[in-house]
Design a protein around this motif. Structure first.
Motif, PDB file in Angstrom:
ATOM      1  N   ALA A 296      -1.917   4.738   5.475  1.00 27.68           N
ATOM      2  CA  ALA A 296      -1.585   2.905   4.814  1.00 27.68           C
ATOM      3  C   ALA A 296      -1.340   2.118   6.325  1.00 27.68           C
ATOM      4  O   ALA A 296      -1.812   0.812   5.632  1.00 27.68           O
ATOM      5  CB  ALA A 296      -0.125   3.130   4.142  1.00 27.68           C
TER       6      ALA A 296
ATOM      7  N   MET B 224      -3.825   3.788  -3.962  1.00 30.26           N
ATOM      8  CA  MET B 224      -3.642   3.362  -2.756  1.00 30.26           C
ATOM      9  C   MET B 224      -5.636   2.824  -2.726  1.00 30.26           C
ATOM     10  O   MET B 224      -4.842   1.784  -1.418  1.00 30.26           O
ATOM     11  CB  MET B 224      -3.081   4.049  -1.729  1.00 30.26           C
ATOM     12  CG  MET B 224      -2.429   3.260   0.153  1.00 30.26           C
ATOM     13  SD  MET B 224      -1.617   4.766   0.485  1.00 30.26           S
ATOM     14  CE  MET B 224      -2.736   5.671   1.443  1.00 30.26           C
TER      15      MET B 224
ATOM     16  N   GLU C 247      -6.636   0.092  -3.842  1.00 29.33           N
ATOM     17  CA  GLU C 247      -6.069  -1.386  -4.031  1.00 29.33           C
ATOM     18  C   GLU C 247      -6.313  -1.831  -2.879  1.00 29.33           C
ATOM     19  O   GLU C 247      -6.788  -3.161  -3.215  1.00 29.33           O
ATOM     20  CB  GLU C 247      -4.471  -0.828  -3.823  1.00 29.33           C
ATOM     21  CG  GLU C 247      -3.657  -1.177  -4.969  1.00 29.33           C
ATOM     22  CD  GLU C 247      -3.463  -2.078  -5.231  1.00 29.33           C
ATOM     23  OE1 GLU C 247      -2.304  -3.268  -3.781  1.00 29.33           O
ATOM     24  OE2 GLU C 247      -2.609  -2.629  -6.393  1.00 29.33           O
ATOM     25  N   PHE C 248      -6.337  -0.930  -1.484  1.00 31.64           N
ATOM     26  CA  PHE C 248      -7.443  -1.558  -0.950  1.00 31.64           C
ATOM     27  C   PHE C 248      -9.064  -2.185  -0.770  1.00 31.64           C
ATOM     28  O   PHE C 248      -8.945  -2.807  -0.220  1.00 31.64           O
ATOM     29  CB  PHE C 248      -6.815   0.054   0.504  1.00 31.64           C
ATOM     30  CG  PHE C 248      -7.998  -0.314   2.042  1.00 31.64           C
ATOM     31  CD1 PHE C 248      -7.702  -0.417   2.759  1.00 31.64           C
ATOM     32  CD2 PHE C 248      -9.601   0.371   1.904  1.00 31.64           C
ATOM     33  CE1 PHE C 248      -8.215  -1.113   3.827  1.00 31.64           C
ATOM     34  CE2 PHE C 248     -10.429   0.194   2.768  1.00 31.64           C
ATOM     35  CZ  PHE C 248      -9.709  -0.097   3.942  1.00 31.64           C
TER      36      PHE C 248
ATOM     37  N   LEU D 185       1.017  -1.032  -0.263  1.00 28.24           N
ATOM     38  CA  LEU D 185       0.107  -0.183   0.277  1.00 28.24           C
ATOM     39  C   LEU D 185       0.779   1.034   0.004  1.00 28.24           C
ATOM     40  O   LEU D 185       0.437   2.643  -0.361  1.00 28.24           O
ATOM     41  CB  LEU D 185      -0.588  -0.073   1.412  1.00 28.24           C
ATOM     42  CG  LEU D 185      -2.300  -0.826   1.173  1.00 28.24           C
ATOM     43  CD1 LEU D 185      -2.548  -0.534   2.621  1.00 28.24           C
ATOM     44  CD2 LEU D 185      -2.897  -0.497   0.288  1.00 28.24           C
TER      45      LEU D 185
ATOM     46  N   SER E 106      -3.809  -1.102   6.677  1.00 29.86           N
ATOM     47  CA  SER E 106      -3.181  -2.140   6.594  1.00 29.86           C
ATOM     48  C   SER E 106      -3.583  -3.557   7.758  1.00 29.86           C
ATOM     49  O   SER E 106      -3.410  -4.567   8.374  1.00 29.86           O
ATOM     50  CB  SER E 106      -1.038  -2.363   7.038  1.00 29.86           C
ATOM     51  OG  SER E 106      -0.835  -1.695   5.748  1.00 29.86           O
TER      52      SER E 106
ATOM     53  N   SER F 237       2.823   2.061  -3.266  1.00 32.04           N
ATOM     54  CA  SER F 237       1.390   2.320  -4.434  1.00 32.04           C
ATOM     55  C   SER F 237       1.140   3.665  -4.369  1.00 32.04           C
ATOM     56  O   SER F 237       1.128   4.931  -5.241  1.00 32.04           O
ATOM     57  CB  SER F 237       0.572   1.706  -4.100  1.00 32.04           C
ATOM     58  OG  SER F 237       0.026   1.709  -3.392  1.00 32.04           O
TER      59      SER F 237
ATOM     60  N   TYR G 278      -8.255  -5.847  -1.497  1.00 28.71           N
ATOM     61  CA  TYR G 278      -7.844  -6.395   0.079  1.00 28.71           C
ATOM     62  C   TYR G 278      -9.650  -6.552   0.050  1.00 28.71           C
ATOM     63  O   TYR G 278      -9.935  -7.020   0.895  1.00 28.71           O
ATOM     64  CB  TYR G 278      -7.603  -5.487   1.036  1.00 28.71           C
ATOM     65  CG  TYR G 278      -6.250  -5.670   0.360  1.00 28.71           C
ATOM     66  CD1 TYR G 278      -4.998  -7.056   0.880  1.00 28.71           C
ATOM     67  CD2 TYR G 278      -5.251  -4.647   0.142  1.00 28.71           C
ATOM     68  CE1 TYR G 278      -3.586  -7.129   0.812  1.00 28.71           C
ATOM     69  CE2 TYR G 278      -3.549  -4.810  -0.414  1.00 28.71           C
ATOM     70  CZ  TYR G 278      -2.891  -5.682   0.153  1.00 28.71           C
ATOM     71  OH  TYR G 278      -1.504  -4.959  -0.270  1.00 28.71           O
TER      72      TYR G 278
END
Length: 660
Positions: A549, A587, A590-591, A501, A553, A504, A595
């Motif tokens: 980030a 980012m 992506e999250f 993350l 996570s 990115s 995920y």
């Protein structure tokens, strides 16, 4: 993978009689359906985006965080923020609407649905609470009988059942994670650079025994309290002793110091000690990072040299007859030419220089090279390898200088800490050891006696507080050690999530490492092999979004399968460098997509590149985009830019339509 909590996912949010949102003279009734992925509420400044996010957190927890307070331990959050929470909506909701105004939130957790209704007065009460499931026929089935329950009882039931479904040991810990970890709001509180936030977040996340997480937080709170009490009592004792000095005029044959001067001196000693202790801790962390970098560079050099040996062996194979010649070997060993008898270092250099050419150095007969092109390529690779080794050696030499400088700094701070600690001890012990003679004035002597009794009381109180603090430390340090061990077990999963993350967004490989001392355990961020122990060592946008980030996570790492959580982000686009806007969108996407997590975010439409990038990568299936223009009227200034707003909105809608 850890995956131990069922975090909540918002489904619906309704606001009733919330008069901040007024459209053409009428209060807008907010009824929002929150789909999976990203929900983005966008608008100009001053329309109430942050208030909406705060209202949701208020509905879930009954608390609004006071922006002037730092991060608190879980057990302190409610008591320290209740006054601010009680006053927050005053002015945002008209007085006439306040009684009937409420927020209704429906969310899913652990395959069940919760619906709560909380008013904006009496925050420790609920107007309604229910738990239900949806059957195959899509009909709601009640799972809890809440009839005949008072508003306060409903609130207690809600807290009890929510904690049970999420997996926390106590509602205070849900509040801590919801407000401090899963929410990044306008207060911009950092986890990386706040010791209290760090050890609470880590003790909850990386602990096989939830009860130990509670103990870590409670012990830290008690240790801080005893230390504060000890210092306060010590200062009271010092002030009283100074009054005795003024009466007797006989302390160490010196003129008594003014109370204000003495107070400044005493406080400055503690302030200086705290500053030097912090500098010592940070410089030790940076020193350790340098030593790790030194080890890493040495490893790289060894690897390059090993590769050089292999390459050179391949390159030299056609010349092996010359290299393995007994005369050549003997000449090199004795530094003496076997033909003419010349002797010296230059003989070795000349032989090594000519031995690798494409012909015999004596008779000039060509050496059989089956693939001269391959030999040429090998030589180029060897030359590049030699350059790489040289560059790494130069980098290592520069690092040696930095390490020497940092070592001197660490030693300097160690001396300063030791000196200041000694001064404070001397300051504390100076007065108690003195005995005062009577002045001969009965009234003054009686007053001195009263002061002496008060001094003895505070002196004893201070010593007892420090003793109580020291008794707790061994147990606290043991629990911190357990957190450190658990982190080591989980970092193989957690750290790669964070690194992906973070990269990115920032474009670099990062490292995070736990650092434990007697007081706390925290995560240290390393960027370009340098430990960033202070927030000021990064730009504002870097530290904000790297901290986000980290939160993402933790949520990914801790959320159970099929129970994705929700991040709440009041996007700090005002601090965002233009170059980073699209990377933040990457980012966030992506999250949400890789995920399968959820995000409730607010954003200023000025950050259009961020929103466009996010929309392109999420598409309509993973992102809902809402315009605040539908909720409230624009100001005169905002109306002047309405055409621009509309263009940005249209660009974002186009990005959504062509997105994934």
């Amino acid at each position: 993978m850890q995956r131990k909590y069922n975090f909540i996912k918002l489904e619906k949010v309704n606001l009733t009689n919330f008069s901040l949102y007024t459209k053409q003279g009428k209060t807008y009734q907010v009824n929002e359906v929150i789909n999976k992925g990203v929900y983005c509420l966008a608008g100009a400044n001053g329309l109430g985006k942050t208030t909406f996010l705060n209202a949701i957190n208020y509905g879930l927890t009954g608390i609004i965080l006071d922006p002037h307070r730092g991060i608190l331990s879980p057990s302190e959050i409610e008591s320290e923020n209740k006054v601010f929470a009680d006053q927050y909506f005053t002015g945002r909701i008209q007085k006439a609407d306040l009684k009937d105004a409420s927020i209704e939130i429906t969310f899913s957790v652990n395959k069940k649905f919760f619906r709560i209704v909380r008013g904006f007065i009496n925050r420790d009460e609920l107007k309604a609470f229910e738990i239900f499931s949806i059957n195959k026929d899509k009909i709601a089935v009640s799972l809890l009988d809440t009839k005949a329950k008072s508003p306060k009882q409903l609130n207690e039931l809600y807290k009890e059942h929510l904690v049970s479904e999420v997996g926390f040991t106590d509602f205070d810990y849900f509040v801590f994670y919801q407000l401090y970890i899963l929410t990044f709001d306008e207060t911009r509180r950092m986890i990386f650079w706040d010791d209290r936030a760090s050890y609470n977040a880590l003790s909850i996340a990386f602990n096989s025994d939830p009860a130990e997480a509670v103990q870590v937080s409670e012990l830290a709170r008690r240790i801080d309290k005893y230390e504060s009490n000890g210092r306060n009592a010590r200062w009271q004792a010092t002030q009283i002793k100074n009054k005795i000095d003024e009466l007797t005029q006989k302390i160490s044959k010196k003129k008594p110091k003014n109370i204000e001067v003495l107070e400044k001196e005493y406080n400055k000693l503690f302030d200086d000690l705290k500053e030097y202790e912090n500098s010592l801790k940070n410089n030790k962390i940076e020193f350790d990072a340098m030593l790790r970098k030194q080890s890493y560079i040495n490893s790289e050099i060894m690897q390059l040299r090993s590769e050089h040996t292999k390459l050179f062996s391949r390159y030299s194979k056609p010349r092996s007859k010359l290299l393995e010649s007994a005369n050549v070997i003997l000449s090199l060993k004795k530094q003496e030419c076997c033909i003419c008898g010349a002797h010296g270092n230059y003989v070795v250099e000349a032989i090594e220089k000519t031995i690798h050419k494409d012909a015999c150095p004596l008779c000039k007969t060509a050496i059989d090279i089956t693939d001269s092109k391959e030999q040429g390529e090998l030589l180029k690779v060897i030359e590049k390898n030699d350059i790489a080794i040289s560059e790494k050696n130069e980098e290592l030499q520069r690092l040696f200088q930095e390490i020497d400088f940092k070592r001197i700094l660490v030693e300097k701070f160690e001396i300063e800490v030791e000196t200041l600690t000694k001064k404070i001890t001397e300051f504390d012990e100076d007065y108690p050891d003195l005995r005062f003679n009577k002045t001969g004035d009965e009234q003054a002597d009686n007053l001195i006696s009263q002061f002496q009794n008060q001094f003895d009381h505070y002196d004893t109180e201070s010593k007892n507080a420090y003793k109580q603090r020291d008794k707790l430390k061994p147990q606290y340090e043991k629990l911190l050690k357990n957190v450190e061990i658990a982190y080591k077990e989980g970092e193989k999963v957690f750290v790669p999530i964070f690194k992906r993350l973070a990269k990115s967004f920032i474009g670099y490989e990062l490292e995070i490492n736990p650092k434990r001392d007697s007081k706390t355990i925290k995560l240290i961020l390393e960027l370009k092999d340098s430990a960033r122990t202070q927030a000021s060592q990064l730009s504002e946008s870097q530290r904000f979004f790297l901290d986000i980030a980290l939160r993402m996570s933790l949520l990914i790492y801790l959320s159970k399968p099929q129970s994705p959580g929700t991040m709440f982000i009041d996007t700090p686009e005002g601090s965002l460098d233009i170059a980073y806007e699209s990377r933040v969108g990457t980012m966030f996407a992506e999250f949400a997509t890789r995920y399968n997590q959820n995000m409730f975010m607010t954003a200023n439409i000025n950050a259009s590149q961020l929103l466009i990038s996010l929309a392109e990568k999420c598409g309509k299936n993973n992102m809902t985009f809402r315009r605040m223009l539908e909720w409230t009227d624009l100001s005169i200034v905002q109306k002047e830019g309405e055409k621009l707003f509309q263009k940005v909105y249209n660009d974002i809608e186009k990005a959504l339509n062509k997105g994934k």
